[in-house]
Design a protein around this motif. Structure first.
Motif: not given
Length: 413
Positions: A206-217
């Motif tokens: 899959f592809a995801i916008r980096r701004s759309a995900v908070t890795a820490e969560a």
């Protein structure tokens, strides 16, 4: 975690940028437009690997053939291998016209999903494409994933085996197909709202916008990171593209029964993220604790022991049973806040303090209503259920305020 970077040129370097945007690259942009793809932003391809030395050279070769001519890219391998995979990547990267980085983890926390989260944190591009290292996910689809996301203004683009044009033909064996379909059905049943519009939540491509995900969560466990992303931080706009699941290029599948159990634990953790859901599961676990409690009570009262001391002793069987299940099924991700002895002591103290309220209730039911000891105990357990849940969550599994207060200044520093 060690990091090794093999960088023929950074994404911002004129040499790399010119290969895409200089006059010589103009025809490539026109080709993308002709194919109906929006002009995409740069992409970081994140590849989690575990003993994939026989595959990574071919993987980088296919990425080189299909991606850099259409959009700037970098590749980040997050490696948990015990073989020579990092060295093979290092050698193969010398021939790549894009940056290649290896993040080797000595401790594979979170499994494959944890590796993906580390890759997302290390990404520097607008888009992150996650794919396996065994070539069952075709690298030639990377530009289409990003282009579709740009065109649809989506935050997540899933490569699906289950829409028109897709296929699971590389999923060898009737058993693996049945497990995949069963897992897909189970996840979509448990999360109908969060997975709406995603036909293949088990996809690892899959592809995801980096701004759309908070890795820490994210709290990954095992290899189904798309499910984690969709449930905990699903982007508002989601779309899909079909893909044909390929045969593994070399090596053997890493799917095992152990990974299957980790997947089920992960599902339970996601499903119990809300307080109401946790209370329901807590109640179900408590219901199973009735069995050792009541069986013990029956056995002790049959020996002639008075029901009050019999209940105190029998209660310890239910306490031990419930503690084991709660530890491993309900609050697994919160066990690090306190030591095992601290949690055990608090849980036992809370569960036995419950007797202070429960025994008078049992006595009331026995002496005023004429109930037997066993049904009176069962009724009292139900009545004190909510108090047990709130007390367990607050006093046993929530972080200590003092610890949070002490660590906050260090994080700020």
């Amino acid at each position: 975690m060690s990091q090794e970077s093999m960088v023929p040129g950074e994404l911002g370097d004129p040499a790399v940028r010119g290969a895409v945007s200089a006059p010589a690259g103009a025809p490539r942009r026109r080709t993308a437009e002709k194919e109906g793809l929006a002009e995409p932003g740069a992409v970081t391809i994140v590849v989690p690997t575990f003993n994939e030395s026989a595959n990574v050279r071919e993987l980088l070769h296919r990425i080189t053939e299909s991606v850099p001519t259409r959009l700037p890219c970098e590749v980040v391998f997050v490696d948990d291998s015990t073989d020579d995979t990092p060295e093979v990547i290092s050698e193969a990267a010398q021939d790549c016209p894009f940056p290649v980085t290896v993040l080797h983890r000595e401790e594979p926390v979170g499994g494959l999903g944890g590796a993906v989260v580390e890759g997302i944190k290390a990404a520097t591009s607008d888009w992150v494409v996650v794919m396996d290292g065994d070539l069952q996910h075709p690298p030639s689809l990377v530009p289409e994933l990003v282009g579709t996301g740009e065109r649809a203004h989506a935050g997540l683009v899933v490569a699906s085996r289950y829409i028109k044009g897709g296929s699971r033909e590389g999923l060898a064996g009737g058993y693996r197909i049945a497990v995949s379909r069963g897992a897909t059905w189970l996840t979509k049943t448990l999360f109908p709202r969060r997975l709406r519009g995603i036909s293949d939540p088990m996809s690892g491509f899959f592809a995801i916008r980096r701004s759309a995900v908070t890795a820490e969560a994210l709290k990954p466990l095992g290899y189904k990171i798309l499910l984690e992303l969709a449930v905990r931080s699903r982007p508002r706009e989601v779309t899909e593209v079909p893909f044909v699941f390929q045969d593994r290029f070399a090596g053997e599948s890493k799917s095992t029964a152990r990974e299957g159990f980790r997947f089920l634990r992960h599902l339970l953790g996601l499903r119990t993220a809300s307080p109401v859901a946790r209370m329901v599961v807590f109640g179900l676990i408590g219901a199973t604790g009735f069995v050792p409690n009541l069986v013990g009570l029956w056995a002790l009262t049959r020996t002639g022991l008075h029901y009050v001391p019999a209940e105190i002793l029998a209660n310890q069987l239910g306490v031990a049973w419930n503690f084991l299940l709660i530890e491993h099924l309900l609050f697994r991700d919160r066990r690090g806040h306190r030591s095992w002895w601290d949690r055990t002591g608090r849980f036992a103290l809370l569960a036995n303090a419950d007797l202070v309220l429960r025994i008078p209730l049992i006595a009331l039911f026995v002496h005023t209503s004429g109930m037997g000891a066993v049904p009176a105990t069962a009724l009292a357990l139900v009545m004190t259920f909510v108090l047990r849940f709130v007390g367990t969550e607050a006093l046993v599994y929530l972080p200590r305020r003092g610890r949070e207060g002490r660590t906050a200044p260090r994080r700020a520093a």
